[in-house]
Design a protein around this motif. Structure first.
Motif, PDB file in Angstrom:
ATOM      1  N   UNK A 130       0.823  -1.208   0.000  1.00  6.76           N
ATOM      2  CA  UNK A 130       0.000   0.000   0.000  1.00  6.76           C
ATOM      3  C   UNK A 130       0.856   1.255   0.000  1.00  6.76           C
ATOM      4  N   UNK A 131       1.972   1.229   0.728  1.00  5.62           N
ATOM      5  CA  UNK A 131       2.846   2.396   0.790  1.00  5.62           C
ATOM      6  C   UNK A 131       3.518   2.646  -0.560  1.00  5.62           C
ATOM      7  N   UNK A 132       4.107   1.613  -1.152  1.00 10.01           N
ATOM      8  CA  UNK A 132       4.887   1.793  -2.373  1.00 10.01           C
ATOM      9  C   UNK A 132       4.042   1.938  -3.629  1.00 10.01           C
ATOM     10  N   UNK A 133       2.789   1.575  -3.586  1.00 12.44           N
ATOM     11  CA  UNK A 133       1.925   1.717  -4.762  1.00 12.44           C
ATOM     12  C   UNK A 133       0.847   2.762  -4.539  1.00 12.44           C
ATOM     13  N   UNK A 134       1.043   3.658  -3.583  1.00 10.74           N
ATOM     14  CA  UNK A 134       0.061   4.684  -3.275  1.00 10.74           C
ATOM     15  C   UNK A 134      -0.149   5.580  -4.492  1.00 10.74           C
ATOM     16  N   UNK A 170       1.355   9.155  -4.494  1.00 12.78           N
ATOM     17  CA  UNK A 170       2.804   9.353  -4.436  1.00 12.78           C
ATOM     18  C   UNK A 170       3.323  10.192  -5.583  1.00 12.78           C
ATOM     19  N   UNK A 171       4.432  10.886  -5.353  1.00  9.77           N
ATOM     20  CA  UNK A 171       5.071  11.714  -6.376  1.00  9.77           C
ATOM     21  C   UNK A 171       5.514  10.838  -7.540  1.00  9.77           C
ATOM     22  N   UNK A 172       5.237  11.308  -8.750  1.00 11.36           N
ATOM     23  CA  UNK A 172       5.603  10.564  -9.960  1.00 11.36           C
ATOM     24  C   UNK A 172       6.010  11.550 -11.031  1.00 11.36           C
ATOM     25  N   UNK A 219       0.887  18.048  -3.901  1.00 11.35           N
ATOM     26  CA  UNK A 219       1.768  18.361  -5.014  1.00 11.35           C
ATOM     27  C   UNK A 219       3.220  18.194  -4.578  1.00 11.35           C
ATOM     28  N   UNK A 220       4.024  17.457  -5.356  1.00 12.92           N
ATOM     29  CA  UNK A 220       5.404  17.201  -4.932  1.00 12.92           C
ATOM     30  C   UNK A 220       6.287  18.445  -5.035  1.00 12.92           C
ATOM     31  N   UNK A 221       7.412  18.370  -4.372  1.00 10.28           N
ATOM     32  CA  UNK A 221       8.457  19.382  -4.466  1.00 10.28           C
ATOM     33  C   UNK A 221       9.520  18.826  -5.401  1.00 10.28           C
ATOM     34  N   UNK A 222      10.053  19.654  -6.295  1.00  6.89           N
ATOM     35  CA  UNK A 222      11.096  19.214  -7.229  1.00  6.89           C
ATOM     36  C   UNK A 222      12.419  19.851  -6.816  1.00  6.89           C
ATOM     37  N   UNK A 223      13.439  18.998  -6.690  1.00  5.43           N
ATOM     38  CA  UNK A 223      14.777  19.437  -6.307  1.00  5.43           C
ATOM     39  C   UNK A 223      15.749  18.978  -7.384  1.00  5.43           C
ATOM     40  N   UNK A 275      14.510  15.373  -8.594  1.00 10.10           N
ATOM     41  CA  UNK A 275      13.830  14.534  -7.609  1.00 10.10           C
ATOM     42  C   UNK A 275      12.475  15.165  -7.323  1.00 10.10           C
ATOM     43  N   UNK A 276      11.434  14.385  -7.477  1.00  9.64           N
ATOM     44  CA  UNK A 276      10.094  14.839  -7.099  1.00  9.64           C
ATOM     45  C   UNK A 276       9.709  14.050  -5.860  1.00  9.64           C
ATOM     46  N   UNK A 277       9.303  14.756  -4.790  1.00  6.50           N
ATOM     47  CA  UNK A 277       8.937  14.018  -3.580  1.00  6.50           C
ATOM     48  C   UNK A 277       7.777  14.684  -2.860  1.00  6.50           C
ATOM     49  N   UNK A 278       6.945  13.822  -2.290  1.00 12.57           N
ATOM     50  CA  UNK A 278       5.912  14.245  -1.354  1.00 12.57           C
ATOM     51  C   UNK A 278       5.921  13.233  -0.219  1.00 12.57           C
ATOM     52  N   UNK A 279       4.941  13.289   0.677  1.00 10.71           N
ATOM     53  CA  UNK A 279       4.987  12.413   1.853  1.00 10.71           C
ATOM     54  C   UNK A 279       4.766  10.938   1.525  1.00 10.71           C
ATOM     55  N   UNK A 280       4.385  10.626   0.285  1.00  8.40           N
ATOM     56  CA  UNK A 280       4.120   9.234  -0.075  1.00  8.40           C
ATOM     57  C   UNK A 280       5.210   8.568  -0.908  1.00  8.40           C
ATOM     58  N   UNK A 281       5.966   9.343  -1.668  1.00  5.61           N
ATOM     59  CA  UNK A 281       6.956   8.711  -2.552  1.00  5.61           C
ATOM     60  C   UNK A 281       7.987   9.722  -3.034  1.00  5.61           C
ATOM     61  N   UNK A 282       9.082   9.191  -3.574  1.00  6.42           N
ATOM     62  CA  UNK A 282      10.120   9.981  -4.230  1.00  6.42           C
ATOM     63  C   UNK A 282      10.357   9.345  -5.593  1.00  6.42           C
TER      64      UNK A 282
END
Length: 166
Positions: free
Chosen positions: A58-62, A65-67, A95-99, A144-151
């Motif tokens: 469930x965590x890795x296929x949320x 998650x950021x994609x 919405x993810x943050x991009x670094x 890198x795109x990341x939010x609380x669910x995925x990177x």
């Protein structure tokens, strides 16, 4: 004994001695050998392509998650003195943050680099520009795109070419 035959005898003796030593150390855990405690481990679990638990799946296929949905090409060849442009588009909720990174180090704004970000619906677009590009700008770039669910990560390799005017 013929001349040189004693050298062949010495070489053959050394070879046989090395073979004898090698057969004595096989399986004893010495350098370069696999020791017996790793052979046939009972708790070894082969990779099956499944997640170890329902929570992990469930965590890795949320779906939130950021994609990264769109990005620049992996190989990028630029002309010295011209502009380099990289694009990275990501989605996710929140919405993810991009670094941006270069050769594993996070990039911060400097005199010749500009970062532009804008939201479009449920996507965040980020564009990095370097103008003018120098030899030092060659390397591996990553967004890198990341939010609380995925990177999610995409990488770009840059090389330069010199262009001479006639």
């Amino acid at each position: 004994m013929k001349e040189g035959s004693w050298q062949i005898t010495v070489i053959m003796t050394l070879v046989l001695l090395n073979i004898a030593i090698a057969t004595q150390t096989i399986g004893t855990g010495k350098r370069g050998q696999l020791s017996g405690r790793y052979k046939g481990r009972k708790d070894f679990k082969p990779i099956t392509g499944t997640y170890p638990s329902v929570e992990a799946k469930e965590y890795y296929t949320n779906p939130k998650g950021a994609k990264i949905t769109k990005s620049s090409h992996f190989n990028y060849q630029y002309v010295l003195g011209h502009k380099i442009v990289f694009l990275c588009v990501a989605r996710g909720s929140p919405l993810p943050q991009i670094t941006w990174f270069k050769d594993g180090v996070e990039l911060y704004a400097h005199r010749y680099m500009q970062l532009h970000e804008w939201k479009k619906g449920d996507h965040l677009k980020s564009k990095m520009e370097i103008d003018p590009a120098t030899q030092a700008d060659a390397g591996i770039y990553e967004c890198h795109a990341n939010n609380k669910y995925a990177v999610d990560t995409k990488a770009f390799r840059t090389t330069y070419i010199a262009q001479f005017n006639k």
